[in-house]
Write a protein that holds these residues in place. Structure first.
Motif, PDB file in Angstrom:
ATOM      1  N   PHE A  71      -4.981   2.178  -1.357  1.00 58.65           N
ATOM      2  CA  PHE A  71      -4.319   2.377  -0.071  1.00 58.65           C
ATOM      3  C   PHE A  71      -3.357   1.234   0.252  1.00 58.65           C
ATOM      4  O   PHE A  71      -2.388   1.404   0.987  1.00 58.65           O
ATOM      5  N   LYS A  72      -3.598   0.062  -0.323  1.00 50.96           N
ATOM      6  CA  LYS A  72      -2.782  -1.116  -0.012  1.00 50.96           C
ATOM      7  C   LYS A  72      -1.366  -1.019  -0.564  1.00 50.96           C
ATOM      8  O   LYS A  72      -0.448  -1.640  -0.032  1.00 50.96           O
ATOM      9  N   THR A  73      -1.184  -0.252  -1.626  1.00 47.17           N
ATOM     10  CA  THR A  73       0.141  -0.199  -2.268  1.00 47.17           C
ATOM     11  C   THR A  73       0.820   1.161  -2.146  1.00 47.17           C
ATOM     12  O   THR A  73       1.947   1.321  -2.604  1.00 47.17           O
ATOM     13  N   ARG A  74       0.174   2.117  -1.530  1.00 46.31           N
ATOM     14  CA  ARG A  74       0.759   3.457  -1.441  1.00 46.31           C
ATOM     15  C   ARG A  74       1.885   3.498  -0.409  1.00 46.31           C
ATOM     16  O   ARG A  74       1.887   2.770   0.577  1.00 46.31           O
ATOM     17  N   LYS A  85      -5.642  10.431  -4.549  1.00 47.28           N
ATOM     18  CA  LYS A  85      -4.564  10.851  -3.653  1.00 47.28           C
ATOM     19  C   LYS A  85      -3.522   9.763  -3.418  1.00 47.28           C
ATOM     20  O   LYS A  85      -2.534   9.989  -2.726  1.00 47.28           O
ATOM     21  N   CYS A  86      -3.737   8.590  -3.991  1.00 38.57           N
ATOM     22  CA  CYS A  86      -2.785   7.477  -3.870  1.00 38.57           C
ATOM     23  C   CYS A  86      -2.367   7.022  -5.266  1.00 38.57           C
ATOM     24  O   CYS A  86      -3.177   7.062  -6.199  1.00 38.57           O
ATOM     25  N   ARG A  87      -1.139   6.576  -5.384  1.00 40.56           N
ATOM     26  CA  ARG A  87      -0.599   6.195  -6.696  1.00 40.56           C
ATOM     27  C   ARG A  87      -1.249   4.925  -7.244  1.00 40.56           C
ATOM     28  O   ARG A  87      -1.223   3.880  -6.590  1.00 40.56           O
ATOM     29  N   PRO A  88      -1.795   5.009  -8.456  1.00 40.45           N
ATOM     30  CA  PRO A  88      -2.236   3.786  -9.127  1.00 40.45           C
ATOM     31  C   PRO A  88      -1.007   2.947  -9.522  1.00 40.45           C
ATOM     32  O   PRO A  88       0.023   3.508  -9.909  1.00 40.45           O
ATOM     33  N   PRO A  89      -1.082   1.630  -9.395  1.00 38.78           N
ATOM     34  CA  PRO A  89       0.067   0.778  -9.731  1.00 38.78           C
ATOM     35  C   PRO A  89       0.610   1.062 -11.126  1.00 38.78           C
ATOM     36  O   PRO A  89      -0.152   1.248 -12.073  1.00 38.78           O
ATOM     37  N   LYS A  90       1.931   1.108 -11.224  1.00 40.10           N
ATOM     38  CA  LYS A  90       2.635   1.329 -12.497  1.00 40.10           C
ATOM     39  C   LYS A  90       2.191   2.602 -13.201  1.00 40.10           C
ATOM     40  O   LYS A  90       2.257   2.697 -14.429  1.00 40.10           O
TER      41      LYS A  90
END
Length: 194
Positions: A21-24, A87-92
């Protein structure tokens, strides 16, 4: 049913159960008909999905749309629903980690319960491994029909894998033809009970 799915989406939009959630930019809940016969489940949103808040809208999504169209399906047909495990993008665009999948899995279970599709199609190894068969070999077992918890299931090669290895596209297209036959009921296939 639509109201319950909308309530679930609102709950998911506020989720902070894992570090993703921190990077989405956006939560990518899912899209399609609440009366869908087929639910497609991928692994997680990519960059374009994160920016637009919709599943499978990047390069892999465009390929998925072409393959769906080739078998007379599309997102607007009312026959499909598309979502992901996380439901949120994993980094890279890395694979979602086990704890991230666990944090999100109840949203997916509730989506499946509310939509109650006739067929679940797992796009790629990660979603198939998590929900269908933990020892799946996707390159050998794609297109095979399984029944688990009274639900018909099939894994397909992920569209991003087809972009990396275009020689796999004919095999993947055969799986889409099989899916069309299943939806129409024009042909019966062997089903393996899990």
């Amino acid at each position: 049913m639509e109201d319950k799915l909308e309530l679930l989406k609102k709950e998911c939009l506020e989720c902070q159960k894992c570090r993703l959630f921190k990077t989405r930019q956006n939560v990518v809940f899912g899209k399609g008909s609440v009366e869908a016969k087929v639910m497609f489940i991928g692994e997680g949103p990519g960059e374009q999905e994160d920016l637009q808040g919709e599943p499978f809208v990047g390069r892999a999504g465009k390929l998925l749309d072409k393959m769906l169209k080739a078998v007379d399906l599309n997102r607007e047909s009312g026959k499909i629903y598309i979502t992901n495990i996380v439901k949120c993008r994993p980094p890279k665009n890395r694979d979602p980690q086990t704890d991230e999948q666990q944090a999100c899995i109840n949203y997916l279970y509730r989506q499946i319960e509310l939509i109650n599709p006739e067929i679940i199609v797992f796009l790629g190894r990660i979603s198939a491994k998590k929900l269908m068969k933990d020892d799946i070999k996707i390159t050998k077992e794609h297109g095979i029909l399984y029944r688990k918890n009274n639900m018909l299931m099939m894994a397909m090669l992920h569209p991003s894998a087809l972009l990396r290895t275009p020689s796999l596209k004919p095999e993947a297209f055969e799986d889409f033809i099989k899916l069309r036959s299943l939806i129409s009921g024009e042909k019966e296939y062997e089903v393996i009970q899990l």
